[in-house]
Design a protein around this motif. Structure first.
Motif, PDB file in Angstrom:
ATOM      1  N   UNK A   7       0.850  -1.189   0.000  1.00  0.00           N
ATOM      2  CA  UNK A   7       0.000   0.000   0.000  1.00  0.00           C
ATOM      3  C   UNK A   7       0.878   1.228   0.000  1.00  0.00           C
ATOM      4  N   UNK A   8       0.706   2.081  -1.006  1.00  0.00           N
ATOM      5  CA  UNK A   8       1.542   3.281  -1.157  1.00  0.00           C
ATOM      6  C   UNK A   8       0.666   4.505  -0.904  1.00  0.00           C
ATOM      7  N   UNK A   9       1.076   5.319   0.060  1.00  0.00           N
ATOM      8  CA  UNK A   9       0.306   6.501   0.463  1.00  0.00           C
ATOM      9  C   UNK A   9       1.144   7.752   0.236  1.00  0.00           C
ATOM     10  N   UNK A  10       0.735   8.561  -0.758  1.00  0.00           N
ATOM     11  CA  UNK A  10       1.377   9.852  -1.011  1.00  0.00           C
ATOM     12  C   UNK A  10       0.667  10.921  -0.193  1.00  0.00           C
ATOM     13  N   UNK A  17       5.392   3.530   2.311  1.00  0.00           N
ATOM     14  CA  UNK A  17       5.102   2.218   1.751  1.00  0.00           C
ATOM     15  C   UNK A  17       4.843   1.263   2.905  1.00  0.00           C
ATOM     16  N   UNK A  18       3.725   0.555   2.831  1.00  0.00           N
ATOM     17  CA  UNK A  18       3.354  -0.425   3.847  1.00  0.00           C
ATOM     18  C   UNK A  18       3.332  -1.804   3.191  1.00  0.00           C
ATOM     19  N   UNK A  19       4.115  -2.728   3.740  1.00  0.00           N
ATOM     20  CA  UNK A  19       4.107  -4.118   3.282  1.00  0.00           C
ATOM     21  C   UNK A  19       3.159  -4.893   4.178  1.00  0.00           C
ATOM     22  N   UNK A  61      11.243   9.675  -3.960  1.00  0.00           N
ATOM     23  CA  UNK A  61      10.749   9.237  -2.652  1.00  0.00           C
ATOM     24  C   UNK A  61      10.008   7.914  -2.756  1.00  0.00           C
ATOM     25  N   UNK A  62       9.273   7.720  -3.848  1.00  0.00           N
ATOM     26  CA  UNK A  62       8.562   6.457  -4.048  1.00  0.00           C
ATOM     27  C   UNK A  62       9.540   5.294  -4.114  1.00  0.00           C
ATOM     28  N   UNK A  63      10.557   5.417  -4.950  1.00  0.00           N
ATOM     29  CA  UNK A  63      11.533   4.336  -5.082  1.00  0.00           C
ATOM     30  C   UNK A  63      12.234   4.075  -3.750  1.00  0.00           C
ATOM     31  N   UNK A  64      12.614   5.134  -3.064  1.00  0.00           N
ATOM     32  CA  UNK A  64      13.304   4.962  -1.786  1.00  0.00           C
ATOM     33  C   UNK A  64      12.439   4.292  -0.739  1.00  0.00           C
ATOM     34  N   UNK A  65      11.170   4.690  -0.653  1.00  0.00           N
ATOM     35  CA  UNK A  65      10.279   4.128   0.364  1.00  0.00           C
ATOM     36  C   UNK A  65      10.009   2.652   0.113  1.00  0.00           C
TER      37      UNK A  65
END
Length: 538
Positions: A7-10, A17-19, A61-65
């Motif tokens: 789950x990706x929350x901007x 990022x939540x696994x 930030x997306x890739x890093x998270x």
């Protein structure tokens, strides 16, 4: 075989990022990355209500998270990730070229704020929203009918129009526009061509005046009357929209390699953060979910047969499937909540910084100290009253130009009394929304709360509970929006047949419950009437 989903929350300041283990909703790992340019205050001007974010902030930030969260989860988890779904702030659009590239990613526009994503709370497009509302009021079709009867400066058409008027040099390069929610999913799945993107029903319906009743977006002639450039967009946009239980595509080879995931991973159609957060919180009929942070977003759902042809006055939209497929999603909210407390802290900080030269570590103690004192103050019907429209009024009845105010101050009023009034004012704003929903026939039987303030301030939450005169349950998950996105990811990956099934299996439950104090509620009734009178609410 394990089934994990991301789950990706901007959010406004960061992406997380939540696994999640799809079997039971167990949160395996999480990571947060702050947007570096945004954190430095680049491309924003609060004095002009201008809030812009560079697309590189999102990409980096997306890739890093994701990479960090997967590293925390362990090497065996990545191979069992089945789906990714996304939520973002909304309306957060950007102008794009023919390939769907946000213009700020082109070298010639890399420093132009109007070429960037325009954050939800940007209020630079007030005049453009007025133009849209004036035309809608005299057009043969009222395109604002399903968004509360008024179009907001926070929404996409007003924002892109303002950018094109303010920076005409962007016009030749502009082909279309894209909401952040749609663009991120398209980027991950490998094709950002505007005509090919599966657009979110949520953002289209709540922010772009999309509705099946008139065949999609407002007609070309309406847009041309506003600006010919908007009419050009019409044929480059979309007619169909998709709910969050729809796959947008598979993870592209490029992004699979960057993230260490399989190309078999399915990417879901995205939606607005608060709508997805409501799903993560357990929204259903009769449940109002309050996402409480710097601002608030209030989300509930109703069956189509309950709403019928009724349009709910003064809210941010009613859209079929925007929250739960098969239900009408209903959105309202306040333009400022925690931001108001932060403003008061900045006011008090000024003499400490500039006169006393105080240790900055003291500043973090201001709100806790004010809270401790405010909790001890007596509650009377003669207390000061605050009207909470410090960033305009989102709902009920949008008015971005209105302002906040204090009433009832005397020479004896103290800082804790002012803080107490600010907290009560934000609670009164919430009550005005709840009352409007109920007046308009929407069932509100219970309230669930998510967001930072619901976890951090018992004083704020108890005040809100006493003012609303309803119990409030606080959702256990610290990441309700990301958890909601993970629920959608489990559905698009085929792990659960419906979002309701995913909700039931993956819900986090509740960490706390507040019960209203009836005696304090009676006093708040009288203070609330003063709030309405001072604010001129109908």
């Amino acid at each position: 075989m394990k089934n994990y989903v991301l789950g990706i929350d901007f959010g406004s300041d960061s992406v997380r990022c939540l696994v999640v283990d799809a079997a039971d909703g167990r949160e395996v790992a999480t990571a947060v990355r702050y947007y570096p340019r945004w954190k430095r205050g680049e491309f924003c001007n609060p004095a002009e209500n201008r809030y812009r974010q560079h697309p590189l902030d999102y990409i980096e930030s997306l890739e890093g998270a994701i990479c960090e969260a997967l590293a925390h989860a362990g090497s065996e988890v990545a191979k069992d990730v089945r789906g990714i779904s996304i939520d973002t702030t909304a309306s957060t659009p950007a102008l794009v070229n023919r390939e769907g590239t946000p213009l700020a990613l082109l070298p010639e526009f890399a420093e132009n704020p109007d070429a960037m994503f325009i954050l939800w709370k940007d209020h630079t497009a007030v005049d453009e929203a007025d133009t849209i509302n004036d035309l809608a009021a005299r057009w043969h079709t009222d395109y604002t009918r399903f968004c509360g009867g008024s179009y907001s400066c926070e929404w996409v058409w007003a924002k892109v129009l303002h950018s094109l008027k303010n920076s005409p040099e962007l016009r030749d390069a502009t082909w279309s526009w894209c909401e952040l929610s749609d663009w991120v999913g398209a980027m991950l799945s490998g094709s950002t061509t505007p005509e090919n993107i599966k657009r979110s029903r949520c953002t289209a319906g709540h922010k772009a005046m999309w509705h099946e009743a008139w065949g999609g977006l407002p007609e070309k002639a309406f847009l041309a009357e506003i600006d010919p450039m908007l009419a050009d967009f019409h044929d480059r946009l979309y007619t169909s929209t998709y709910t969050g239980n729809t796959p947008a595509g598979h993870l592209s080879a490029e992004w699979a390699a960057r993230l260490g995931l399989s190309e078999d991973v399915i990417v879901g159609v995205a939606a607005a953060d608060c709508h997805v957060g409501a799903v993560g919180a357990g929204v259903g009929e009769g449940t109002l979910v309050k996402v409480i942070g710097t601002s608030t977003c209030d989300i509930t759902v109703a069956k189509p047969e309950v709403i019928g042809d009724k349009t709910i006055r003064g809210i941010c939209g009613q859209v079929d499937g925007s929250v739960l497929p098969g239900y009408i999603g209903i959105e309202a909210g306040q333009s400022a909540f925690g931001d108001i407390y932060a403003w008061f802290r900045r006011v008090l900080e000024w003499p400490l910084r500039h006169v006393a030269d105080a240790d900055p570590s003291l500043f973090d103690k201001l709100i806790p100290a004010l809270t401790a004192e405010a909790e001890q103050l007596p509650l009377t019907e003669n207390d000061p009253v605050v009207v909470d429209w410090f960033n305009g009024r989102r709902t009920p009845d949008t008015d971005p130009r209105t302002t906040g105010l204090f009433a009832g101050l005397t020479l004896a009023t103290t800082a804790p009394q002012m803080f107490k009034a600010l907290v009560e004012g934000t609670a009164f704003g919430s009550r005005a929304i709840t009352e409007r929903l109920i007046e308009e026939g929407v069932s509100v039987e219970r309230i669930y709360a998510v967001g930072g303030i619901s976890k951090k301030s018992r004083f704020v939450m108890q005040t809100l509970c006493d003012v609303l005169k309803m119990p409030i349950k606080v959702v256990r998950s610290e990441q309700a929006c990301a958890l909601g996105a993970a629920m959608f990811a489990a559905v698009v990956a085929g792990i659960y047949p419906t979002v309701l099934d995913a909700q039931k299996a993956m819900s986090s439950g509740f960490s706390d419950e507040y019960l209203p104090d009836a005696e304090r509620g009676k006093i708040y009734d009288r203070l609330y009437e003063r709030y309405r009178a001072v604010g001129g609410l109908k």
